[in-house]
Each structure stands twice: as structure tokens, then as C-alpha cells.
Design an enzyme around this catalytic site. Structure first.
Site: not given
Length: 229
Positions: A45, A49, A118, A121
Site C-alpha cells: 500500500e 500510493d 488501501d 494501492e
């Protein structure tokens, strides 16, 4: 390792054939089900991102070479915020394939916005690690295509503009009410009403509550400004 049928279907929806299937399995494994032999998706995650941010920054610069930093920033934020990631996750039916612990599953984890965002990502990071940056970019641009095209409208905060209009006329802030929700959990449809203290109101429907609120605010603001004229 071979992917299970549900993860094979997810791979197809992503448009990426994993050479290392373990990466996708890890990306959909929540911390509530992790163990010494089953790593969770939190590190992925973190990486995903950053990959998403770079791809969006590139896309926005390419789409509008004359845009200033002040114009680009709200567009960027609209594209990478957790709500947008969760919307994309729902379109992928990502919640259906998440690997959750019993308590998280019982508490509706498959529908939680933060958890979905989350996980998406983490999936982006899995594609990046498996196929490189070009593969990740291609996947992201495909999944975000409609949103990139509409980002200028989405980045304009109609709710703020409507509130400022009301305050300038001595009215309290607008009130937003969810009137209805329909559709499956992974692709809900929201109908929201916005109402001013003077009785004026508008409703709008969208695939995310935030988008429905923005659309309703935009419609009501347009009507109020026409009345002012």
C-alpha cells in the site's frame, strides 16, 4: 503458485497477467489475516500510493502543459484521494476478493472505504513490482481514464462555492441528506439532496456519495445564481 479463479478474474479486470502471482495474493491480504507465512498488504500500500501519485502527476502535466501548480494541485488531490481509490476498487469488485480475518469480515470490511482504497494501492504496487513502471502506468491510466478526463469538474469544489454563496446572503450552511442508496455493495448508487435554509433544494445521483453531493450542490448553485441574475 497458481492464482485462484477469483484472483484470475481480478487479474483480467486489471488487464495485467502476473508473472509472480504471490504479489497479487499479498496485495489483497488484509492485516487481519496476516501471519508469519502470510504477509499482509501494508508495505505494498505504501509503495502503491507513491506509484499512483507519480502516474497522476505525469498525466496531469501532459494533459495541460500550461497549467500552474495552483491549478494542478486540486486536480491531483481529486484523483489520488482515498475516496477515488475506493470508487475504482468498487468498479473492480476488489472487495469481493479481499482476504480478511473473521472479525474484519463480520464488521463489513469488504465495503469499508479506507480498506478498499488501501487495497487498491497495494494492487497497483503489485503490478509495478511484477511488470515495472510501464505496466503500472498502463493499468492506472486505464482504470482512471474517465476520471482524468473529468478531473477539472471534479476538482471544482461546488459544495464550498454553495456554502460561500449562502453565507454571503446570511444563510446557514447547506444541509446534505442521503435520500436513497441502491445497487450492489461493490457498486452502490447514492441519491443525495442539498437544501438551503430558504427552502431551495436539488437532488443528484452518482456512484459515490461525495460525487452526488457535489452534483447536487452544483445544480443548486447554478439555479441560485440564475435567480440572482
Amino acid at each position: 503458485m497458481r492464482l485462484s479463479s477469483d484472483l484470475q478474474a481480478l487479474s483480467g479486470r486489471l488487464g495485467h497477467d502476473f508473472r509472480t502471482p504471490e504479489l497479487l495474493l499479498r496485495a489483497v491480504t488484509h492485516a487481519s489475516l496476516s501471519s508469519a507465512t502470510r504477509p499482509d498488504n501494508q508495505r505494498l500500500e505504501f509503495l502503491g500510493d507513491r506509484v499512483l501519485g507519480l502516474v497522476m502527476a505525469e498525466a496531469l502535466l501532459a494533459a495541460d502543459p500550461g497549467a500552474t501548480e495552483g491549478q494542478l494541485a486540486p486536480r491531483f488531490n481529486a484523483l489520488v484521494r482515498k475516496e477515488t481509490c475506493a470508487d475504482v476498487a468498487r468498479a473492480l469488485a476488489l472487495g469481493d476478493v479481499l482476504k480478511l480475518g473473521r472479525s474484519e469480515m463480520m464488521s463489513g470490511g469488504r465495503r469499508k472505504e479506507a480498506l478498499l482504497g488501501d487495497a487498491l494501492e497495494a494492487v497497483i504496487a503489485a503490478v509495478y513490482l511484477d511488470g515495472g513502471f510501464d505496466a503500472a502506468r498502463a493499468t492506472i491510466l486505464r482504470l482512471w481514464a474517465d476520471r482524468i478526463g473529468a478531473v477539472e469538474q471534479d476538482a471544482r469544489d461546488a459544495k464550498t462555492a454553495l456554502q460561500e454563496w449562502a453565507q454571503a446572503r446570511g444563510l446557514p450552511p447547506p444541509a446534505y441528506t442521503e435520500m436513497a442508496r441502491s445497487g450492489p455493495d461493490h457498486q452502490p448508487v447514492f441519491t443525495v439532496e442539498v437544501r438551503l435554509d430558504n427552502g431551495a433544494a436539488e437532488t443528484a445521483t452518482a456512484g459515490a456519495k461525495r460525487l452526488a453531493e457535489q452534483a447536487a450542490a452544483r445544480a443548486l448553485l447554478a439555479r441560485m445564481e440564475t435567480t440572482d441574475d
